[in-house]
Scaffold this active site. Sequence first.
Site, mmCIF file in Angstrom:
data_model
loop_
_atom_site.group_PDB
_atom_site.id
_atom_site.type_symbol
_atom_site.label_atom_id
_atom_site.label_comp_id
_atom_site.label_asym_id
_atom_site.label_seq_id
_atom_site.Cartn_x
_atom_site.Cartn_y
_atom_site.Cartn_z
ATOM 1 N N ASP A 93 -2.069 -7.705 -5.873
ATOM 2 C CA ASP A 93 -3.194 -7.726 -4.940
ATOM 3 C C ASP A 93 -2.765 -8.587 -3.758
ATOM 4 O O ASP A 93 -2.590 -9.799 -3.898
ATOM 5 C CB ASP A 93 -4.414 -8.325 -5.632
ATOM 6 N N ALA A 108 -10.782 -5.865 11.744
ATOM 7 C CA ALA A 108 -9.551 -6.177 11.019
ATOM 8 C C ALA A 108 -8.329 -5.620 11.733
ATOM 9 O O ALA A 108 -7.294 -6.293 11.850
ATOM 10 C CB ALA A 108 -9.631 -5.627 9.594
ATOM 11 N N LYS A 109 -8.439 -4.396 12.222
ATOM 12 C CA LYS A 109 -7.286 -3.772 12.874
ATOM 13 C C LYS A 109 -7.003 -4.390 14.244
ATOM 14 O O LYS A 109 -5.851 -4.457 14.681
ATOM 15 C CB LYS A 109 -7.506 -2.261 12.983
ATOM 16 N N GLY A 153 0.825 -1.206 0.000
ATOM 17 C CA GLY A 153 0.000 0.000 0.000
ATOM 18 C C GLY A 153 0.853 1.249 0.000
ATOM 19 O O GLY A 153 0.526 2.248 0.645
ATOM 20 N N TYR A 203 -13.627 -2.643 9.698
ATOM 21 C CA TYR A 203 -12.275 -2.082 9.829
ATOM 22 C C TYR A 203 -11.739 -2.274 11.251
ATOM 23 O O TYR A 203 -10.582 -2.652 11.445
ATOM 24 C CB TYR A 203 -12.314 -0.603 9.456
#
Length: 253
Positions: free
Chosen positions: A63, A157-158, A13, A154
């Site tokens: 990806d 996930a974090k 990223g 989110y």
Amino acid sequence: MTQNQQRVAVVTGAARGIGAGVARRFAADGMAVAVLDLDESSCAGVVDEIAGAGGRALAVGADVSDPEQVEPAVRRVAEELGAPTVLVNNAGVIRDNLIFKMDVADWDAVMAVHLRGAFLMTKAVQSHMTRAGFGRIINLSSTSAQGNRGQVNYSAAKAGMQGLTKTLAIELGKFGVTANAIAPGFIETEMTAETAARIGISFEELKKMAGDAAAVARTGRPEDIAHAASFFASEGAGFTTGQVLYVAGGPCD
């Protein structure tokens, strides 16, 4: 440090925002850097900037949620830059919504990039680290790991990134590999600008709100996260592992 001795880092990223800031800092620290993002062409600006300053960098398109793309990408880094022994799992997306409006695709997209992506990248890179007897894994978490309205995907996930980090520290420590996480607060990036647009306020308004709430009375910038990543990636950080560092302009539990 000669080219043969130079550490090689992969930052995911990294075409913009925090990832780009970390890539630039690592290059300034003397590392060769693979600037990895979904679209290889989007990495050109960061790569050119590093090369223009005398560093070595490689643009890589992949990806991170797709093992058939991750493994060839890591092989290419090893062949063109050298064996990667520093990894920053920064790639991420947001698909914010309240739980009753969020669909399965929005949940899966966030989990795939953040958690599956970090797992696949780490799995692909760790063999280079263990062979070298040196490795630094740095995972990007967030203050949202503590919970944040409209971000159930989110936030989950974090929080998962923190559990991943601690387990990697336990499994890989005896091979000279450390794993740590950075949990940013509000950082001025294209992603937070997009958040402002989505909620219907200007980016300046959103930055003012975030800055007013911070103990240091300002918002964060990508270089603030890059400083923390530089420490975790350093030779001197070998006794620091399994930690979560909140870089949020104020205390966090």
